[in-house]
Scaffold this active site. Sequence first.
Site, short mmCIF file in Angstrom:
data_model
loop_
_atom_site.label_atom_id
_atom_site.label_comp_id
_atom_site.label_asym_id
_atom_site.label_seq_id
_atom_site.Cartn_x
_atom_site.Cartn_y
_atom_site.Cartn_z
N GLY A 135 7.29 5.88 7.42
CA GLY A 135 6.39 7.02 7.47
C GLY A 135 6.59 7.80 8.75
O GLY A 135 7.66 7.74 9.37
N GLU A 158 10.37 2.52 10.14
CA GLU A 158 11.34 3.54 9.73
C GLU A 158 10.61 4.87 9.78
O GLU A 158 9.76 5.14 8.92
CB GLU A 158 11.82 3.28 8.29
CG GLU A 158 12.50 1.95 8.07
CD GLU A 158 13.94 1.94 8.54
OE1 GLU A 158 14.49 3.01 8.89
OE2 GLU A 158 14.52 0.85 8.57
N LYS A 191 0.84 -1.20 0.00
CA LYS A 191 0.00 0.00 0.00
C LYS A 191 0.88 1.25 0.00
O LYS A 191 1.50 1.60 1.00
CB LYS A 191 -0.93 0.05 1.23
CG LYS A 191 -2.04 1.08 0.98
CD LYS A 191 -2.60 1.72 2.20
CE LYS A 191 -1.85 2.88 2.72
NZ LYS A 191 -1.79 4.07 1.85
N GLU A 234 10.02 17.33 13.95
CA GLU A 234 10.24 17.18 12.50
C GLU A 234 9.25 18.07 11.74
O GLU A 234 8.04 17.94 11.88
CB GLU A 234 10.02 15.71 12.08
CG GLU A 234 10.41 15.49 10.63
CD GLU A 234 10.12 14.06 10.15
OE1 GLU A 234 9.02 13.55 10.38
OE2 GLU A 234 11.03 13.47 9.53
P1 NAD Z 1 2.53 8.95 7.01
O1 NAD Z 1 2.81 8.30 8.31
O2 NAD Z 1 1.47 9.97 6.95
O3 NAD Z 1 2.13 7.85 5.90
C1 NAD Z 1 2.98 6.77 5.59
C2 NAD Z 1 2.14 5.62 5.08
O4 NAD Z 1 1.35 5.13 6.16
C3 NAD Z 1 1.16 6.00 3.95
O5 NAD Z 1 1.08 4.95 3.01
C4 NAD Z 1 -0.13 6.15 4.71
O6 NAD Z 1 -1.28 5.99 3.90
C5 NAD Z 1 -0.01 5.05 5.73
N1 NAD Z 1 -0.89 5.19 6.89
C6 NAD Z 1 -1.32 6.34 7.46
N2 NAD Z 1 -2.14 6.06 8.51
C7 NAD Z 1 -2.21 4.71 8.59
C8 NAD Z 1 -2.89 3.81 9.45
N3 NAD Z 1 -3.68 4.25 10.43
N4 NAD Z 1 -2.71 2.50 9.27
C9 NAD Z 1 -1.91 2.03 8.29
N5 NAD Z 1 -1.26 2.83 7.42
C10 NAD Z 1 -1.40 4.15 7.57
O7 NAD Z 1 3.91 9.53 6.48
P2 NAD Z 1 4.18 10.36 5.15
O8 NAD Z 1 3.68 11.75 5.32
O9 NAD Z 1 3.72 9.59 3.97
O10 NAD Z 1 5.78 10.37 5.11
C11 NAD Z 1 6.57 11.31 5.77
C12 NAD Z 1 7.19 10.69 7.00
O11 NAD Z 1 7.94 9.54 6.63
C13 NAD Z 1 8.20 11.62 7.68
O12 NAD Z 1 8.02 11.55 9.07
C14 NAD Z 1 9.55 11.03 7.28
O13 NAD Z 1 10.60 11.32 8.16
C15 NAD Z 1 9.22 9.58 7.25
N6 NAD Z 1 10.18 8.84 6.44
C16 NAD Z 1 11.06 8.02 7.09
C17 NAD Z 1 12.02 7.33 6.38
C18 NAD Z 1 12.99 6.42 7.05
O14 NAD Z 1 13.56 5.57 6.37
N7 NAD Z 1 13.22 6.54 8.35
C19 NAD Z 1 12.08 7.48 4.98
C20 NAD Z 1 11.17 8.33 4.36
C21 NAD Z 1 10.22 8.99 5.10
#
Ligand code: NAD
Length: 487
Positions: free
Chosen positions: A227, A247, A174, A379
């Site tokens: 995320g 991550e 997803k 962040e």
């Molecule tokens: P997000 O947490 O909003 O979303 C990430 C994913 O999780 C998306 O596919 C989203 O649809 C899904 N998601 C959201 N709520 C969910 C739930 N309740 N259940 C299951 N899945 C759910 O993050 P984002 O805005 O897409 O990404 C930015 C974040 O990602 C930043 O905090 C960034 O630092 C982090 N990030 C971390 C790394 C790493 O390797 N450490 C790499 C890239 C991005």
Amino acid sequence: MSEIYKNYINGEWISSSSKRTFPSLNPANKKVIGKFQQSNSKDVERAVKAAEQALTSWSDLPAPHRAEILLEVARLLRKNKEKLAKIVTIEMGKVLKEGRGDVQEAIDIFEYISGEGRRLFGHTTPSELRNKFCCTIRMPIGIVGLITPWNFPTAIPGWKLAPALVCGNTVIFKPSSDTPLCAVEIVKILEKAGIPKGVVNLITGKGEGAGSSIITHPKIRGISFTGSKATGEFILKNAGIKKIGLEMGGKNAIIIMDDADLNLAIEGVLWGAFGTTGQRCTAASRVIVDREIKPDFEDKLLARTERLRLGNGLKESTDVGPLIAQRAVQKTHMYTQIGLKEGAKLLTGGYSIKELKGFFYKPTIFTEVKPNMRIAQEEIFGPTLSIIKSNNLNEAIKICNGIEYGLSSSIYTSNVNRAFKAIEKIESGIVYINSSTIGAEVHLPFGGIKGTGYGHEAGPAAIEEFSYEKTVYVDYSGKLQKAQGID
Ligand code: NAD
């Protein structure tokens, strides 16, 4: 009319049972680039069924043969690199050269991991008993859910898909609802490369609907999530007993010592803070600079920042693209106001750019930032940099470590003793010397500690994420032997 894209389940492109779609926008001009399935728990159920049916034959296929398909994926990604880089730029807003880098990372990981198909090493170790053989062998976890963010829309799916597949798992993927087109394109390539039906299933949709149904599904045995910290915490609380890799975010710092090559450091800060418009988990959002060189550093950094050209990433002359969405502009601006309220001094930026059609925010630099201010702790995930003064290396390391995250850090120094002290004392999964906080290579482990999460991607560690070690004892003594010296 924009094109409607479908889910990929059991080798077929099909609509969601919700009969609803959502749009994906180009953040540089807010135009709809396509409509995608707003999936629900029924779609997830269907995908899990397909993944369950495909699991035995996929995991029985010898790993070197699974790897051959992954190598073909790498070849097709390479063949389509320019097309995919443009899609990354259009859907996510990266400048084109970063879009190419994103796709290159996906190519690299498929190539690298395909070599793992001929390794997938376990261990052998002596037994404490005579005529007994002990070893471990690598086994797939089963069905795994891969949940990805939008900021590396081809690289991060690649980082998860390649090792999950080489280990013999079947997958429910997803992607972020901000970058579903990139995901569709990757899955089309997997399909073309010969991934058997049911082995990879793509479900698009929101986190709360499709995402939640994946993480709570009892037949899904592993979750690999990248995320935000908030979503990661939600997954940890709700997923039940599963192998979970998280991550999450970062608040990464670059330390600049008084003996540093200042021009080199400034290049690193610009790249770290404003590359990908600050939307990298490894972005440098703090600079901890020695008090002696701070005025000179600020003058030079300011001059370079003012020259950055904002615009549509498809134009080769653009240095900084848009933010992903209006909510990101709002969040970045909220932190500008917080910074001002906290007493930090704005050197440049602090506003959105209305003349451009998309979600643009001027690269923003705060100085006189205290380590405990919210702009130096939380962040922001936008083009906002905080400059913090330090008096010596120990203090700089303390400031660097004084946050809840632990992903990437960097130090610029020409003193080898200082460099090694920083390597040892900095609390983060990745440390760079005389280089920015950005620059992961796929054959090394990538991951954070503390609030950034646990588990590692890439490198040999990726195999650990997507497999378990089965322990095997072979007793060839022909008699009952008991361990621990029991007669
Ligand atoms: P997000 O947490 O909003 O979303 C990430 C994913 O999780 C998306 O596919 C989203 O649809 C899904 N998601 C959201 N709520 C969910 C739930 N309740 N259940 C299951 N899945 C759910 O993050 P984002 O805005 O897409 O990404 C930015 C974040 O990602 C930043 O905090 C960034 O630092 C982090 N990030 C971390 C790394 C790493 O390797 N450490 C790499 C890239 C991005």
